[in-house]
Design an enzyme around this catalytic site. Structure first.
Site, PDB file in Angstrom:
ATOM      1  N   LYS A  29       0.914  -1.076   0.009  1.00 41.51           N
ATOM      2  CA  LYS A  29      -0.184  -0.047  -0.071  1.00 41.51           C
ATOM      3  C   LYS A  29       0.861   1.315   0.006  1.00 41.51           C
ATOM      4  O   LYS A  29       0.364   2.180  -0.881  1.00 41.51           O
ATOM      5  CB  LYS A  29      -0.987  -0.111   1.170  1.00 41.51           C
ATOM      6  CG  LYS A  29      -1.935  -1.085   1.220  1.00 41.51           C
ATOM      7  CD  LYS A  29      -2.794  -1.281   2.512  1.00 41.51           C
ATOM      8  CE  LYS A  29      -3.919  -2.461   2.117  1.00 41.51           C
ATOM      9  NZ  LYS A  29      -4.600  -2.737   3.598  1.00 41.51           N
ATOM     10  N   GLN A  64      -4.733  -1.359   9.813  1.00 49.20           N
ATOM     11  CA  GLN A  64      -4.542  -2.727   8.977  1.00 49.20           C
ATOM     12  C   GLN A  64      -4.950  -3.798   9.816  1.00 49.20           C
ATOM     13  O   GLN A  64      -4.491  -3.844  11.143  1.00 49.20           O
ATOM     14  CB  GLN A  64      -3.061  -2.915   8.738  1.00 49.20           C
ATOM     15  CG  GLN A  64      -2.723  -4.234   7.910  1.00 49.20           C
ATOM     16  CD  GLN A  64      -3.404  -4.244   6.492  1.00 49.20           C
ATOM     17  OE1 GLN A  64      -3.239  -3.399   5.995  1.00 49.20           O
ATOM     18  NE2 GLN A  64      -3.775  -5.434   6.535  1.00 49.20           N
ATOM     19  N   ASP A  87     -11.127   2.779   4.301  1.00 49.53           N
ATOM     20  CA  ASP A  87     -11.510   1.578   4.195  1.00 49.53           C
ATOM     21  C   ASP A  87     -12.861   1.341   4.054  1.00 49.53           C
ATOM     22  O   ASP A  87     -13.345   0.289   3.873  1.00 49.53           O
ATOM     23  CB  ASP A  87     -11.004   0.688   5.387  1.00 49.53           C
ATOM     24  CG  ASP A  87      -9.587  -0.270   5.025  1.00 49.53           C
ATOM     25  OD1 ASP A  87      -9.159  -0.009   3.751  1.00 49.53           O
ATOM     26  OD2 ASP A  87      -8.691  -0.467   5.763  1.00 49.53           O
TER      27      ASP A  87
END
Ligand code: NAD
Length: 291
Positions: A52, A96, A119
């Site tokens: 990422k 994460q 997200d």
């Protein structure tokens, strides 16, 4: 049979994003900035975070890695989330997953300011997505919709079977495809581990999206000729022949399913690259909404 080349489409989208961000800089604007929170040293998470970070840098998004040891408490992590929520220099951030067992993932993701939730996991964004309101859509479903769109695969009036009901893929995917939207308007069946007659349901599908994490779950006898199959699964299986000692397998028995399909994604190189590029699109969206 056409392979849906997520790697190629993601590269095209990255080039578009790069041009948009170069334009911002040429107009004396600052670059978008994404925070990536990682807790502990899970090797798969480390790989995802590195990928990422690399993808951000490639398009000109500033990315910062915010790392904590496994020993961080839920309360301390919540305080860090709060700091990021109030940090004006950060446009969006992700935490994460998975988190260590002593930290509740729902508590942490729900604490993120929904405007910075790139997200798309906060209850606010999920609720807005369900109602068809402007929101940040979870990266994997956004990437899959984009892939369908770029290959001009219609969803309107089609029967789409989604297998898996996770909060990050299955549920938001189903919700997105049933919306009144040119890339929605589908009749969606959401299947999961308690679904009876999975094979029969799949056989009536125009499009099957599998997000389970069981290699080879979707077999050729479950797929009708001409179907589109999207494989979200990522499972590491031991492979002594491979340099890394493992290889990645999807949820679809690709070799036998592919010949029956009109369109199918490979693993790797299908949904994975689309997920990462969608995160970049979400980061730019958060930046633009703030401005
Ligand atoms: P999860 O692991 O949280 O849950 C799996 C789901 O599969 C559950 O909803 C369960 O009900 C369902 N399921 C289990 N066994 C089943 C069966 N026999 N028949 C039907 N349904 C069954 O799901 P997740 O987090 O969405 O992850 C699923 C897979 O997708 C994993 O391999 C994960 O690594 C992968 N993934 C890939 C990407 C990507 O970008 N390619 C993104 C997210 C997740």
């Amino acid at each position: 049979m056409t392979i849906l080349d997520g790697k190629k489409i993601a590269a095209e989208i990255r080039a578009e994003l790069k041009a948009q961000i170069a334009d911002l800089l040429a107009n004396h604007q600052r670059a978008p900035k994404l925070g990536i929170v990682i807790v502990g040293h899970n090797p798969a998470s480390e790989t995802y975070v590195n990928n990422k970070m690399k993808a951000c840098l490639e398009v000109g998004i500033e990315a910062i890695r915010i790392a904590f040891e496994d020993s961080i408490t839920e309360k301390e992590l919540l305080a860090e989330v709060d700091k990021l929520n109030h940090d004006d220099s950060i446009d969006g951030f992700i935490v994460q997953l998975p988190l260590p067992k002593h930290i509740d993932e729902q508590t942490i993701t729900s604490a993120i300011d929904y405007r910075k939730d790139v997200d798309g996991l906060t209850p606010e964004n999920v609720g807005r997505a369900t109602k068809g309101l402007p929101c940040i859509i979870s990266a994997t479903p956004r990437g899959i919709r984009e892939l369908l769109s770029r290959y001009a695969i219609p969803t309107d009036g089609k029967h789409i079977v989604v297998i898996g009901r996770s909060n990050i893929v299955g549920k938001p995917m189903a919700s997105l495809l049933m919306q009144k939207h040119e890339r929605g308007n589908a009749t969606v069946t959401l299947c999961h581990s308690h679904t009876a007659h999975l094979k029969e349901i799949c056989l009536s599908a125009d499009i099957i999206i599998v997000a389970v994490g069981h290699p080879g779950l979707l077999t050729a006898d479950m797929v009708s000729p001409g179907a589109t199959v999207i494989d979200v699964g990522i499972t590491r299986v031991d492979d002594s022949q491979s340099e890394r000692g493992y290889r990645i397998k999807g949820d679809v028995d690709f070799d036998n399913v592919a010949p029956k399909c009109d369109f199918i994604t490979p693993v790797p190189g299908g949904v994975g690259p689309m997920t990462i590029v969608s995160l970049l699109q979400n980061a730019l969206q958060a930046y633009n909404s703030k401005r």
